[in-house]
Write a protein that holds these residues in place. Structure first.
Motif, PDB file in Angstrom:
ATOM      1  N   ARG A 197       0.972  -1.415  -0.070  1.00 18.86           N
ATOM      2  CA  ARG A 197       0.155  -0.554  -0.188  1.00 18.86           C
ATOM      3  C   ARG A 197       0.767   0.949   0.346  1.00 18.86           C
ATOM      4  O   ARG A 197       0.790   2.154  -0.843  1.00 18.86           O
ATOM      5  N   THR A 198       1.829   1.526   0.900  1.00 18.03           N
ATOM      6  CA  THR A 198       2.913   2.294   0.879  1.00 18.03           C
ATOM      7  C   THR A 198       3.723   3.132  -0.700  1.00 18.03           C
ATOM      8  O   THR A 198       3.625   3.696  -0.700  1.00 18.03           O
ATOM      9  N   LEU A 240      10.660   7.235  -3.070  1.00 17.07           N
ATOM     10  CA  LEU A 240       9.819   5.911  -2.454  1.00 17.07           C
ATOM     11  C   LEU A 240      10.765   5.461  -1.420  1.00 17.07           C
ATOM     12  O   LEU A 240       9.835   4.765  -0.950  1.00 17.07           O
ATOM     13  N   ALA A 241      12.227   5.028  -1.401  1.00 17.08           N
ATOM     14  CA  ALA A 241      12.487   4.537  -0.689  1.00 17.08           C
ATOM     15  C   ALA A 241      11.999   5.657   0.907  1.00 17.08           C
ATOM     16  O   ALA A 241      12.408   5.207   1.683  1.00 17.08           O
ATOM     17  N   ALA A 294      10.639   3.679   4.563  1.00 13.17           N
ATOM     18  CA  ALA A 294      11.536   4.223   5.616  1.00 13.17           C
ATOM     19  C   ALA A 294      10.641   5.461   7.120  1.00 13.17           C
ATOM     20  O   ALA A 294      10.966   4.866   7.841  1.00 13.17           O
ATOM     21  N   LYS A 295      10.027   6.086   6.215  1.00 15.80           N
ATOM     22  CA  LYS A 295       8.989   6.477   7.339  1.00 15.80           C
ATOM     23  C   LYS A 295       7.776   6.194   7.490  1.00 15.80           C
ATOM     24  O   LYS A 295       7.583   6.179   8.719  1.00 15.80           O
ATOM     25  N   CYS A 296       7.274   5.416   6.517  1.00 14.77           N
ATOM     26  CA  CYS A 296       5.733   4.673   7.064  1.00 14.77           C
ATOM     27  C   CYS A 296       6.759   2.844   8.431  1.00 14.77           C
ATOM     28  O   CYS A 296       6.521   3.005   9.683  1.00 14.77           O
ATOM     29  N   GLY A 333      -3.488   6.333   7.759  1.00 17.72           N
ATOM     30  CA  GLY A 333      -2.552   8.093   7.846  1.00 17.72           C
ATOM     31  C   GLY A 333      -1.765   7.730   8.312  1.00 17.72           C
ATOM     32  O   GLY A 333      -0.710   8.686   7.627  1.00 17.72           O
ATOM     33  N   ILE A 334      -0.592   6.262   8.569  1.00 15.64           N
ATOM     34  CA  ILE A 334       0.768   6.756   8.837  1.00 15.64           C
ATOM     35  C   ILE A 334       1.080   6.790   7.326  1.00 15.64           C
ATOM     36  O   ILE A 334       1.941   7.524   6.768  1.00 15.64           O
ATOM     37  N   ILE A 335       0.467   6.418   6.180  1.00 13.57           N
ATOM     38  CA  ILE A 335       0.675   5.921   4.793  1.00 13.57           C
ATOM     39  C   ILE A 335       0.689   7.218   3.894  1.00 13.57           C
ATOM     40  O   ILE A 335       2.124   7.767   3.671  1.00 13.57           O
ATOM     41  N   LYS A 336      -0.074   8.482   4.600  1.00 12.17           N
ATOM     42  CA  LYS A 336      -0.690   9.645   4.340  1.00 12.17           C
ATOM     43  C   LYS A 336       0.685  10.554   5.034  1.00 12.17           C
ATOM     44  O   LYS A 336       1.157  11.632   3.724  1.00 12.17           O
TER      45      LYS A 336
END
Length: 152
Positions: free
Chosen positions: A19-20, A40-41, A45-47, A67-70
């Motif tokens: 999804r991310t 992308l990386a 990584a932030k997700c 919300g995490i992905i956004k």
């Protein structure tokens, strides 16, 4: 509470990775190719960073995944790094077109023109002591051309 990180990483890969990656590809499809893979990386990584921090606080990240992905996409879009940047603002920032940023007393940056007389790093005086008019008069007085004078 002890966290089994291998199991949690497998869970992240199963429920969040695809999804991310899809969201990041959609968000950064118009970015230049040389920045695209890094974006992308950084988003993934932030997700994972946000996912794991929720686990450390004893929360289940699965209901918050959208919300995490956004947030991860926005984090990357606004040029933040998981490895962080310096806390002080860069006074020659690329987002300001490499124009000098004048800092107020409270640290707020405002761009100024590079050619502004307020920029103290530019020496606006071109006085070398030689007057081109005097040189031309002296050469004419002695019957020399500039080429003759440069050859000597």
């Amino acid at each position: 509470m002890v966290i089994d990180w291998n199991r949690e990483h497998e869970k992240f890969m199963r429920i969040a990775y695809a999804r991310t990656l899809t969201a990041a590809r959609k968000a950064f499809r118009s970015w230049p190719e040389w920045k695209f893979e890094d974006a992308l990386a950084e988003t993934i990584a932030k997700c994972w960073d946000s996912f794991s921090r929720l686990l450390l606080r004893g929360r289940d990240p699965e209901p918050l995944l959208a919300g995490i992905i956004k947030f991860s996409v926005l984090w990357t879009r606004y040029d933040r790094k998981v490895a962080h940047r310096a806390r002080t603002p860069d006074v020659y920032d690329y987002r300001a077109g490499f124009r000098r940023q004048d800092l107020s007393g409270q640290g707020q940056a405002t761009p100024s023109e590079r050619s502004s007389r307020d920029n103290g790093f530019i020496n606006w005086q071109t006085d070398t002591g030689d007057d081109p008019g005097e040189l031309a008069a002296a050469l004419e007085e002695h019957g020399l051309s500039l080429e003759d004078w440069l050859d000597k």
